[in-house]
Design a protein around this motif. Structure first.
Motif, short mmCIF file in Angstrom:
data_model
loop_
_atom_site.label_atom_id
_atom_site.label_comp_id
_atom_site.label_asym_id
_atom_site.label_seq_id
_atom_site.Cartn_x
_atom_site.Cartn_y
_atom_site.Cartn_z
N SER A 62 0.79 -1.42 -0.04
CA SER A 62 -0.02 -0.08 -0.09
C SER A 62 0.69 1.28 -0.18
O SER A 62 1.96 1.22 0.17
CB SER A 62 -0.76 -0.02 1.23
OG SER A 62 -0.32 0.14 2.21
N THR A 63 0.42 2.24 -0.36
CA THR A 63 0.94 3.63 -0.29
C THR A 63 -0.08 4.79 0.38
O THR A 63 -1.27 4.46 0.29
CB THR A 63 1.26 4.39 -1.70
OG1 THR A 63 0.06 4.45 -2.28
CG2 THR A 63 1.92 3.22 -2.49
N GLU A 64 0.45 5.79 1.10
CA GLU A 64 -0.12 6.58 1.65
C GLU A 64 -0.27 7.92 0.85
O GLU A 64 0.66 8.50 0.38
CB GLU A 64 0.54 6.94 3.12
CG GLU A 64 0.08 8.06 3.87
CD GLU A 64 -1.47 8.02 4.51
OE1 GLU A 64 -1.57 6.87 4.92
OE2 GLU A 64 -2.00 8.88 4.20
N LEU A 65 -1.52 8.57 0.74
CA LEU A 65 -1.84 9.55 -0.16
C LEU A 65 -2.39 10.63 0.42
O LEU A 65 -3.42 11.43 -0.10
CB LEU A 65 -2.89 9.04 -1.30
CG LEU A 65 -1.90 8.01 -2.15
CD1 LEU A 65 -2.85 7.07 -3.17
CD2 LEU A 65 -0.79 8.78 -3.16
N GLY A 66 -2.29 10.77 1.92
CA GLY A 66 -2.81 12.19 2.31
C GLY A 66 -4.08 11.67 2.91
O GLY A 66 -4.57 11.54 3.99
N GLY A 67 -5.19 11.68 1.93
CA GLY A 67 -6.67 11.34 2.33
C GLY A 67 -6.92 9.99 2.71
O GLY A 67 -8.10 9.71 3.02
N LEU A 91 -3.96 3.73 -0.88
CA LEU A 91 -4.37 2.76 -1.85
C LEU A 91 -3.79 1.22 -1.46
O LEU A 91 -2.49 1.42 -1.07
CB LEU A 91 -3.71 3.22 -3.09
CG LEU A 91 -4.91 4.34 -3.93
CD1 LEU A 91 -4.22 4.84 -5.21
CD2 LEU A 91 -5.92 3.12 -4.58
N PHE A 113 -9.73 5.64 1.77
CA PHE A 113 -10.06 7.10 1.61
C PHE A 113 -11.83 6.91 1.99
O PHE A 113 -12.30 6.22 2.10
CB PHE A 113 -10.19 7.62 0.05
CG PHE A 113 -8.94 7.93 -0.45
CD1 PHE A 113 -8.81 9.34 -0.52
CD2 PHE A 113 -7.85 7.23 -0.80
CE1 PHE A 113 -7.55 9.76 -0.87
CE2 PHE A 113 -6.83 7.49 -1.03
CZ PHE A 113 -6.47 8.98 -1.28
N HIS A 140 0.16 14.38 -3.71
CA HIS A 140 0.91 13.25 -3.06
C HIS A 140 1.62 12.47 -3.99
O HIS A 140 0.95 11.82 -4.68
CB HIS A 140 0.08 12.36 -2.05
CG HIS A 140 -0.58 13.59 -1.22
ND1 HIS A 140 -0.10 13.57 0.24
CD2 HIS A 140 -1.74 14.41 -1.11
CE1 HIS A 140 -0.79 14.61 0.91
NE2 HIS A 140 -1.78 15.04 0.02
N THR A 169 1.74 5.57 -7.37
CA THR A 169 0.26 6.34 -6.91
C THR A 169 0.46 7.63 -6.84
O THR A 169 1.47 8.22 -6.46
CB THR A 169 -0.41 5.44 -5.71
OG1 THR A 169 0.77 5.93 -4.73
CG2 THR A 169 -0.39 4.08 -5.70
N ALA A 178 -2.10 11.27 -5.61
CA ALA A 178 -3.43 12.26 -5.34
C ALA A 178 -3.27 13.65 -4.91
O ALA A 178 -2.36 14.08 -4.58
CB ALA A 178 -3.94 11.76 -3.66
N GLU A 238 -5.00 16.47 -3.65
CA GLU A 238 -5.94 17.04 -2.57
C GLU A 238 -6.92 17.36 -3.02
O GLU A 238 -7.38 18.41 -3.79
CB GLU A 238 -5.29 17.89 -1.68
CG GLU A 238 -4.01 17.59 -0.59
CD GLU A 238 -4.59 16.86 0.51
OE1 GLU A 238 -3.76 16.44 0.91
OE2 GLU A 238 -5.92 17.21 0.82
N TRP A 259 -11.89 12.08 -5.78
CA TRP A 259 -11.53 12.10 -4.44
C TRP A 259 -12.76 11.94 -3.30
O TRP A 259 -12.70 11.43 -2.48
CB TRP A 259 -10.82 13.56 -4.29
CG TRP A 259 -10.65 13.62 -2.83
CD1 TRP A 259 -11.20 14.07 -1.67
CD2 TRP A 259 -9.08 13.69 -2.21
NE1 TRP A 259 -10.65 14.41 -0.49
CE2 TRP A 259 -9.05 13.99 -0.86
CE3 TRP A 259 -7.89 13.18 -2.65
CZ2 TRP A 259 -8.31 14.27 -0.02
CZ3 TRP A 259 -6.80 13.45 -2.07
CH2 TRP A 259 -6.78 13.70 -0.57
#
Lengths: 296, 296
Positions: free
Chosen positions: A42-47, A50, A70, B36, B54, B56, B58, B84
């Motif tokens: 997985s990856t971290e994308l702020g909101g 994924l 999300f 991101h 990946t 994103a 915002e 989003w």
């Protein structure tokens, strides 16, 4: 042109008996080393995150499912299937049906292999999609005489019982407490998001088959460690996935960890137990496996 | 129904001037923290790896590109764009055009920001897709007076020169050696798969802008460390991605590492250098960024 399957397509085309048979094949192929099933990444994308769960059937195909954390309800998952030889995309499923139906079907495989052959009464804790697809699959493996469902929200559990009775033709009734559901049941299915235990092990009858679909991490689990003590046999569909949990899998670092057996090994070696706990964690590659079958 | 874009759609709809403008936006959004762009993740599946990059933006979208290292040529990549707010899939691109065109466009952004404003002669080492899309993008930023291309295979470099001249309307000629291409050129683009240096730093003229698209890992790089010494400024589109390389990025653990600047920072702060090395590593989220623009 790439074939795209929607949720309506999955509902129309995927039958529970087929799904269970195909997931049994997948579990055995993984055990034999022909189906590659690495832990998810997985990856971290702020909101949110994924998440990708991938798989490959040697010489046949490779693919993955993507889903996210999300704050969307329900959002949409994507399953992609590539041809092994050409790398071309054979098909894509977009929606939210394939993931939980595959978890249900794996639950059906575990039930079929590990539950007492005379088990016909089922307790279900939880009223969400995962609860529904467990009934969808198990009901195709055996004729159930009674299903008692409990969830904290009274209206939701009544609505769930009505829908499951109607859609699946099963004798489903909503009950007033988890204890009312579990006591005396041959099969107990935990399908909650609860970070704390939702049942007491003493309620579970000897010889029951228990499946846990919800949280099972250290400090965050829908069942207590005593339930593991009660079980003669503890099985999971993916040992690799439990090893990749963070926080760790609830058995990590305990003597119980050594008892953990893969579902594929249990089936291949004909292992059974009296009281059985099945920890459903999501064998990788199985969404793509179902998609491959639906497209063939 | 989900919108699916094929390679033919990408070729027809994506114009290089737009692509460069959008990638400039993306680079600046990443620098500002609104886009991101985590390092890619991958899984090992026996016959190859599946890789996911990946991103994103915002409040706008999140998504990814998947590609693989299976022994397929060319296989197919998949780019997925989610809304989003709802999580629904806005569109999917299936094919092999979007990935390299986005790398080309990022190369165009770097050229526009960092190359000498009078630079019009270009040396290209490599004759593959990445070589082509660099010309596609840079040619849209500035009118090039001469492009000299070299690759080891004579027929391929001649075919490449013919195709690039015809399709892009650029004055491209194939030359007999890397040295013939590089000496005197204002811009040098390395787009090979070579694990060893393909040019000598002494051939590169002072004040040149050099882009490297191929291998740049310790023990496996298409250029030598002396080229870094020659450069007054060393820039990359993703510092995070270089930090995640394994084997490590070629500058890792050397004093040169501290000089590495992100393209976004260089543009935002108006940093320039005389001789510049641009290390193109693939800023995450930029494929989804292009797909979002094409679908809007």
């Amino acid at each position: 042109m790439v074939t795209i399957l929607t949720d309506a397509d999955i509902r129309a085309r995927l039958r529970p008996g087929d799904a269970v048979a195909w997931m049994r094949e997948a579990v055995l192929a993984a055990h034999a080393g022909r189906l590659h099933t690495p832990p998810r990444v997985s990856t971290e994308l702020g909101g949110g995150r994924l998440v990708f769960t991938t798989g490959a059937l040697e010489g046949e195909w490779y693919g993955y499912r993507s889903y996210d954390s999300f704050d969307t309800d329900p959002g949409q998952q994507v399953v992609v299937l590539h041809d092994w030889g050409s790398g071309e995309v054979r098909g894509i499923a977009v929606g939210n049906e394939l993931g939980p139906r595959r978890v249900g079907a794996i639950g059906g495989v575990a039930f079929d292999a590990l539950a007492d052959p005379t088990a016909t009464t089922l307790a279900l804790i939880g009223t969400g999609t995962q609860a529904f697809t467990q009934l969808w699959a198990i009901g195709a493996v055996r004729r159930l005489s009674s299903v008692r469902v409990f969830g904290r929200d009274r209206e939701r559990r009544i609505a769930f019982a009505r829908r499951a009775s109607g859609d699946l033709g099963l004798p489903v009734t909503a009950v007033e407490s988890a204890r009312d559901a579990v006591e005396g049941a041959d099969v107990v299915v935990l399908a909650t998001n609860s970070p704390v235990p939702v049942i007491e092990p003493a309620w579970v009858k000897d010889g029951a088959f228990v499946t846990t679909l919800g949280p099972k991490q250290v400090g965050r689990a829908e069942f207590g460690a005593e339930l593991v003590d009660r079980a003669d046999l503890v099985v999971t569909d993916s040992v690799a996935q439990t090893a990749a949990y963070d926080p760790p899998f609830v058995l990590a670092g305990t003597p119980q960890q050594e008892r953990l057996m893969s579902l594929g090994a249990a089936i291949a070696d004909n292992v059974t137990g009296r009281t059985v706990l099945f920890c459903s964690v999501g064998l990788a590659g199985t969404e793509a496996y179902l998609l491959a079958k639906l497209l063939s």
